[in-house]
Design a protein around this motif. Structure first.
Motif, mmCIF file in Angstrom:
data_model
loop_
_atom_site.group_PDB
_atom_site.id
_atom_site.type_symbol
_atom_site.label_atom_id
_atom_site.label_comp_id
_atom_site.label_asym_id
_atom_site.label_seq_id
_atom_site.Cartn_x
_atom_site.Cartn_y
_atom_site.Cartn_z
ATOM 1 N N VAL A 122 0.449 -1.569 -0.036
ATOM 2 C CA VAL A 122 0.130 0.144 -0.192
ATOM 3 C C VAL A 122 0.827 1.297 0.024
ATOM 4 C CG1 VAL A 122 -1.783 1.638 1.288
ATOM 5 C CG2 VAL A 122 -1.979 -0.906 1.402
ATOM 6 N N ASN A 123 2.041 1.553 0.724
ATOM 7 C CA ASN A 123 2.645 1.995 0.700
ATOM 8 C C ASN A 123 3.163 2.568 -0.826
ATOM 9 O OD1 ASN A 123 2.020 2.784 3.202
ATOM 10 N ND2 ASN A 123 4.083 2.525 4.175
ATOM 11 N N GLU A 124 3.722 1.477 -1.907
ATOM 12 C CA GLU A 124 4.378 1.711 -2.647
ATOM 13 C C GLU A 124 3.446 1.878 -4.064
ATOM 14 O OE1 GLU A 124 7.412 1.066 -3.952
ATOM 15 O OE2 GLU A 124 8.450 0.374 -2.629
ATOM 16 N N ILE A 125 1.525 1.625 -4.002
ATOM 17 C CA ILE A 125 1.025 2.440 -4.392
ATOM 18 C C ILE A 125 0.784 3.823 -4.095
ATOM 19 C CG2 ILE A 125 -1.602 2.354 -4.643
ATOM 20 C CD1 ILE A 125 -1.361 -0.888 -3.909
ATOM 21 N N ASP A 126 0.851 4.073 -2.739
ATOM 22 C CA ASP A 126 1.218 5.750 -2.518
ATOM 23 C C ASP A 126 2.074 7.145 -3.100
ATOM 24 O OD1 ASP A 126 -1.231 5.682 -0.958
ATOM 25 O OD2 ASP A 126 -0.438 4.806 0.767
ATOM 26 N N ASP A 127 2.918 6.016 -2.854
ATOM 27 C CA ASP A 127 4.354 6.728 -3.221
ATOM 28 C C ASP A 127 3.860 6.832 -4.534
ATOM 29 O OD1 ASP A 127 5.348 6.371 -0.887
ATOM 30 O OD2 ASP A 127 6.869 4.877 -1.563
ATOM 31 N N THR A 128 3.399 6.128 -5.820
ATOM 32 C CA THR A 128 3.122 6.159 -7.171
ATOM 33 C C THR A 128 1.996 7.233 -7.223
ATOM 34 O OG1 THR A 128 4.005 3.453 -7.712
ATOM 35 C CG2 THR A 128 2.613 5.049 -9.543
ATOM 36 N N ARG A 129 1.412 6.808 -6.290
ATOM 37 C CA ARG A 129 -0.200 8.261 -6.727
ATOM 38 C C ARG A 129 0.306 9.533 -6.177
ATOM 39 N NH1 ARG A 129 -3.984 4.808 -2.859
ATOM 40 N NH2 ARG A 129 -5.125 3.848 -4.503
ATOM 41 N N MET A 130 1.529 9.151 -4.979
ATOM 42 C CA MET A 130 1.670 10.638 -5.110
ATOM 43 C C MET A 130 2.603 11.517 -6.120
ATOM 44 S SD MET A 130 1.715 13.622 -2.902
ATOM 45 C CE MET A 130 1.306 12.906 -1.201
ATOM 46 N N ALA A 131 3.522 10.319 -6.723
ATOM 47 C CA ALA A 131 4.003 11.185 -8.222
ATOM 48 C C ALA A 131 3.686 11.296 -9.123
ATOM 49 C CB ALA A 131 5.285 9.811 -8.409
ATOM 50 N N ILE A 132 2.452 11.118 -9.464
ATOM 51 C CA ILE A 132 1.139 11.233 -10.470
ATOM 52 C C ILE A 132 0.947 12.542 -9.744
ATOM 53 C CG2 ILE A 132 -0.758 10.695 -11.409
ATOM 54 C CD1 ILE A 132 0.143 7.174 -11.228
ATOM 55 N N LYS A 133 0.586 13.159 -8.541
ATOM 56 C CA LYS A 133 -0.150 13.635 -7.978
ATOM 57 C C LYS A 133 0.370 15.203 -8.942
ATOM 58 C CE LYS A 133 -3.417 11.644 -5.254
ATOM 59 N NZ LYS A 133 -3.772 11.530 -3.160
ATOM 60 N N LEU A 134 1.983 14.943 -8.605
ATOM 61 C CA LEU A 134 2.935 15.567 -8.287
ATOM 62 C C LEU A 134 3.332 16.353 -9.893
ATOM 63 C CD1 LEU A 134 6.043 14.739 -6.281
ATOM 64 C CD2 LEU A 134 4.347 16.932 -5.965
ATOM 65 N N VAL A 135 3.176 15.528 -10.600
ATOM 66 C CA VAL A 135 2.970 15.536 -12.657
ATOM 67 C C VAL A 135 1.741 16.042 -12.693
ATOM 68 C CG1 VAL A 135 3.382 14.455 -14.919
ATOM 69 C CG2 VAL A 135 4.694 14.216 -12.805
ATOM 70 N N LEU A 136 0.610 15.746 -11.797
ATOM 71 C CA LEU A 136 -0.461 16.679 -12.328
ATOM 72 C C LEU A 136 -0.519 18.445 -12.296
ATOM 73 C CD1 LEU A 136 -3.616 14.348 -12.188
ATOM 74 C CD2 LEU A 136 -1.928 15.134 -14.641
ATOM 75 N N LYS A 137 0.448 18.155 -10.677
ATOM 76 C CA LYS A 137 -0.342 19.765 -10.338
ATOM 77 C C LYS A 137 1.088 20.599 -10.824
ATOM 78 C CE LYS A 137 -0.309 20.857 -6.020
ATOM 79 N NZ LYS A 137 -0.510 20.150 -4.515
#
Length: 142
Positions: free
Chosen positions: A124-139
């Motif tokens: 779940v932490n790996e999933i969250d890290d990937t999500r965070m990286a995506i959100k930063l790109v979108l931001k």
């Protein structure tokens, strides 16, 4: 005669300026369309990856907490992980790196997700890290 030469000179200068202005405008428009298309592709891939990450998390939690062999089927998880890695390459290099790390973690520990709480937490932490990286790109695109 002199008046005609001056008028022709102004006409030629305006013609050259008009052609240069048209070329500049066309070039900018083509560049802008290319950037917009690239941003659209990144956004589409990002939202698709976020969706698959949510489904992968559901698979992990169903396997661990519900002991559901249908919803928590690791083969479904492998499909989701593969899609995430493939689509993440369209988003950004750092997102792809996070997805590859997530795949490595999944490959090492998928068989323990039903019984080991630490494995579930790590996945779940790996999933969250990937999500965070995506959100930063979108931001950054905004």
């Amino acid at each position: 005669m002199r008046n005609l030469k001056e008028k022709l000179k102004v006409y030629y200068i305006m013609s050259v300026f008009s052609v240069l202005f048209a070329l500049l405008g066309f070039s900018y428009n083509a560049w802008r369309m290319e950037v917009s298309e690239e941003n659209n592709n990144v956004r589409t891939a990002a939202f698709e990856v976020l969706s698959h990450l949510g489904e992968l998390e559901h698979i992990i939690l169903s396997a661990h907490y519900d002991n559901d062999v249908i919803e928590g089927n690791p083969r479904k998880g492998w499909v989701k992980v593969g899609l995430v890695v493939d689509l993440s390459a369209l988003i950004a290099p750092n997102v792809e790196a996070k997805a590859v790390m997530m795949k490595a973690t999944w490959a090492d520990s998928w068989h323990l997700m039903r019984t080991e709480e630490a494995v579930v937490t790590e996945l779940v932490n790996e999933i969250d890290d990937t999500r965070m990286a995506i959100k930063l790109v979108l931001k950054e695109m905004s």
